[in-house]
Write a protein that holds these residues in place. Structure first.
Motif, PDB file in Angstrom:
ATOM      1  N   PRO A 152       0.841  -1.206   0.000  1.00 21.94           N
ATOM      2  CA  PRO A 152       0.000   0.000   0.000  1.00 21.94           C
ATOM      3  C   PRO A 152       0.868   1.245   0.000  1.00 21.94           C
ATOM      4  O   PRO A 152       1.999   1.237   0.500  1.00 21.94           O
ATOM      5  CB  PRO A 152      -0.784  -0.127   1.326  1.00 21.94           C
ATOM      6  CG  PRO A 152       0.048  -1.014   2.190  1.00 21.94           C
ATOM      7  CD  PRO A 152       0.729  -1.977   1.255  1.00 21.94           C
ATOM      8  N   PRO A 153       0.414   2.318  -0.612  1.00 25.13           N
ATOM      9  CA  PRO A 153       1.221   3.543  -0.656  1.00 25.13           C
ATOM     10  C   PRO A 153       1.486   4.059   0.757  1.00 25.13           C
ATOM     11  O   PRO A 153       0.639   3.944   1.644  1.00 25.13           O
ATOM     12  CB  PRO A 153       0.342   4.528  -1.443  1.00 25.13           C
ATOM     13  CG  PRO A 153      -1.048   3.993  -1.308  1.00 25.13           C
ATOM     14  CD  PRO A 153      -0.902   2.507  -1.222  1.00 25.13           C
ATOM     15  N   PRO A 154       2.686   4.596   0.996  1.00 25.70           N
ATOM     16  CA  PRO A 154       2.994   5.086   2.343  1.00 25.70           C
ATOM     17  C   PRO A 154       2.104   6.256   2.723  1.00 25.70           C
ATOM     18  O   PRO A 154       1.747   7.089   1.884  1.00 25.70           O
ATOM     19  CB  PRO A 154       4.469   5.526   2.232  1.00 25.70           C
ATOM     20  CG  PRO A 154       4.672   5.794   0.767  1.00 25.70           C
ATOM     21  CD  PRO A 154       3.796   4.816   0.050  1.00 25.70           C
ATOM     22  N   LEU A 155       1.746   6.298   3.991  1.00 26.67           N
ATOM     23  CA  LEU A 155       0.917   7.389   4.489  1.00 26.67           C
ATOM     24  C   LEU A 155       1.777   8.622   4.726  1.00 26.67           C
ATOM     25  O   LEU A 155       2.955   8.509   5.093  1.00 26.67           O
ATOM     26  CB  LEU A 155       0.231   6.971   5.789  1.00 26.67           C
ATOM     27  CG  LEU A 155      -0.744   5.799   5.663  1.00 26.67           C
ATOM     28  CD1 LEU A 155      -1.245   5.388   7.037  1.00 26.67           C
ATOM     29  CD2 LEU A 155      -1.917   6.159   4.766  1.00 26.67           C
ATOM     30  N   PRO A 156       1.233   9.803   4.520  1.00 26.37           N
ATOM     31  CA  PRO A 156       2.026  11.016   4.733  1.00 26.37           C
ATOM     32  C   PRO A 156       2.380  11.174   6.210  1.00 26.37           C
ATOM     33  O   PRO A 156       1.596  10.811   7.090  1.00 26.37           O
ATOM     34  CB  PRO A 156       1.088  12.139   4.260  1.00 26.37           C
ATOM     35  CG  PRO A 156      -0.284  11.550   4.372  1.00 26.37           C
ATOM     36  CD  PRO A 156      -0.129  10.099   4.069  1.00 26.37           C
ATOM     37  N   PRO A 157       3.563  11.707   6.505  1.00 22.32           N
ATOM     38  CA  PRO A 157       3.952  11.886   7.906  1.00 22.32           C
ATOM     39  C   PRO A 157       3.103  12.949   8.590  1.00 22.32           C
ATOM     40  O   PRO A 157       2.566  13.854   7.956  1.00 22.32           O
ATOM     41  CB  PRO A 157       5.426  12.327   7.807  1.00 22.32           C
ATOM     42  CG  PRO A 157       5.538  12.939   6.443  1.00 22.32           C
ATOM     43  CD  PRO A 157       4.602  12.163   5.565  1.00 22.32           C
ATOM     44  N   ILE A 158       3.000  12.813   9.908  1.00 24.24           N
ATOM     45  CA  ILE A 158       2.226  13.764  10.720  1.00 24.24           C
ATOM     46  C   ILE A 158       3.195  14.527  11.617  1.00 24.24           C
ATOM     47  O   ILE A 158       4.124  13.931  12.195  1.00 24.24           O
ATOM     48  CB  ILE A 158       1.173  13.034  11.563  1.00 24.24           C
ATOM     49  CG1 ILE A 158       0.208  12.269  10.645  1.00 24.24           C
ATOM     50  CG2 ILE A 158       0.390  14.005  12.429  1.00 24.24           C
ATOM     51  CD1 ILE A 158      -0.816  11.455  11.392  1.00 24.24           C
ATOM     52  N   ASP A 159       2.981  15.812  11.723  1.00 24.52           N
ATOM     53  CA  ASP A 159       3.841  16.663  12.548  1.00 24.52           C
ATOM     54  C   ASP A 159       3.656  16.303  14.019  1.00 24.52           C
ATOM     55  O   ASP A 159       2.559  16.446  14.582  1.00 24.52           O
ATOM     56  CB  ASP A 159       3.485  18.128  12.298  1.00 24.52           C
ATOM     57  CG  ASP A 159       4.459  19.087  12.975  1.00 24.52           C
ATOM     58  OD1 ASP A 159       5.348  18.608  13.701  1.00 24.52           O
ATOM     59  OD2 ASP A 159       4.300  20.306  12.772  1.00 24.52           O
ATOM     60  N   ALA A 160       4.736  15.819  14.660  1.00 26.14           N
ATOM     61  CA  ALA A 160       4.662  15.418  16.067  1.00 26.14           C
ATOM     62  C   ALA A 160       4.388  16.603  16.985  1.00 26.14           C
ATOM     63  O   ALA A 160       3.870  16.412  18.102  1.00 26.14           O
ATOM     64  CB  ALA A 160       5.961  14.729  16.480  1.00 26.14           C
ATOM     65  N   SER A 161       4.688  17.820  16.529  1.00 26.06           N
ATOM     66  CA  SER A 161       4.454  18.981  17.383  1.00 26.06           C
ATOM     67  C   SER A 161       2.965  19.256  17.571  1.00 26.06           C
ATOM     68  O   SER A 161       2.583  20.021  18.466  1.00 26.06           O
ATOM     69  CB  SER A 161       5.143  20.217  16.798  1.00 26.06           C
ATOM     70  OG  SER A 161       4.554  20.581  15.562  1.00 26.06           O
ATOM     71  N   LEU A 162       2.123  18.631  16.739  1.00 26.48           N
ATOM     72  CA  LEU A 162       0.680  18.814  16.875  1.00 26.48           C
ATOM     73  C   LEU A 162       0.076  17.865  17.907  1.00 26.48           C
ATOM     74  O   LEU A 162      -1.132  17.901  18.141  1.00 26.48           O
ATOM     75  CB  LEU A 162      -0.004  18.623  15.519  1.00 26.48           C
ATOM     76  CG  LEU A 162       0.391  19.633  14.434  1.00 26.48           C
ATOM     77  CD1 LEU A 162      -0.300  19.326  13.126  1.00 26.48           C
ATOM     78  CD2 LEU A 162       0.082  21.048  14.898  1.00 26.48           C
TER      79      LEU A 162
END
Length: 294
Positions: free
Chosen positions: A102-112
């Motif tokens: 499956p296509p990789p999921l976009p990264p999420i900003d840990a600062s949020l």
């Protein structure tokens, strides 16, 4: 019949009686017409010519050898017949051996991922940090990993990761987390949130009602009913509880599950969550979160 030499035409080597060119050798220089059966004695030179004719009739002519162009065309055809199935087989083998990812999921900003209400507490001789993890990413995420690193001055002591009862957090949801602290004295600590991952789990439509916080012998319990409002059975319906003191600080936490699992669509089940007090003090308010995923 007396054989005569004149029964074979010496020019055309055919039977002078019937004109047939088919003869059978009976003896040296003696031949019989295969059509009219006339027997003839011939001279040596006529016999040699007749022998050549008879050998040509009795033995089939050798097959014609194909030319270089024909041989090359045959070789190309054979090679193609072998190579094409082999290539198809290899392509099919490669297709089967390499599963599609499956296509990789976009990264999420840990600062949020916000960490609030951090406290250092000691309960029954155990030191730990207590905090609230809030999801402000705008997306549903798995509960992120939070690591606390402890120091004494510039000396690094140890690190430990948090433990949270919630499996995932919807946008805007929050849940408590505890992190063990070292027995050795420390002067400071640093908290770090690992990049959170998007949660692939789908939520069941399970809600609580008739909820009450009861106290028996100094122990707090949150009791009530869970109802599955969805169209599918719900597994592992979880209830997370947070207790607050007069100053709004977190003083107790709890985690439990519905009595029935799976919970059929439209069905009810009871839950009874025992809470652990982190510090002394009266409970001024409480909050809870229901989670059920499939």
């Amino acid at each position: 019949m007396t054989p005569r030499q004149t029964t074979i035409n010496t020019v055309t080597l055919t039977c002078s009686t019937c004109g047939s060119a088919q003869f059978t050798k009976l003896d040296t220089n003696e031949y019989r017409c295969s059509h009219c059966h006339a027997v003839t004695l011939v001279e040596d030179n006529v016999a040699q010519r007749l022998e050549k004719i008879l050998r040509g009739i009795q033995q089939p002519a050798p097959p014609a050898r194909p030319g270089p162009g024909v041989l090359a065309a045959i070789a190309i055809t054979v090679a193609a017949a072998i190579a094409v199935p082999l290539v198809i087989s290899l392509l099919g083998s490669n297709t089967r051996s390499v599963p599609r990812q499956p296509p990789p999921l976009p990264p999420i900003d840990a600062s949020l991922v916000k960490l609030t209400d951090v406290q250092e507490i000691e309960t029954r001789g155990r030191r730990q940090l207590v905090l609230i993890v809030r999801n402000e990413t705008g997306k549903k995420i798995d509960m992120p990993r939070v690591t606390a690193s402890y120091f004494q001055g510039e000396l690094s002591l140890s690190s430990s990761s948090g433990s949270a009862p919630a499996r995932s957090l919807q946008p805007g949801e929050y849940a408590p987390m505890t992190i063990s602290a070292p027995d050795k004295a420390y002067t400071r600590y640093a908290l770090q949130v690992s990049p959170p991952a998007l949660s692939r789990g789908k939520n069941n439509d399970v809600a609580a009602n008739k909820v009450q916080l009861v106290r028996n012998d100094g122990t707090y319990r949150l009791v009530g009913l869970l109802k599955n409002h969805g169209a599918e059975a719900a597994n592992s319906s979880q209830v997370t509880v947070m207790l607050y003191g007069d100053d709004g600080r977190l003083i107790g936490i709890g985690n439990g599950y519905g009595a029935a699992s799976p919970l059929a669509p439209g069905a009810l089940t009871a839950f009874d969550v025992r809470c652990e007090m982190l510090t002394d003090g009266a409970v001024a308010s409480y909050d809870y979160m229901v989670q059920s995923e499939r």
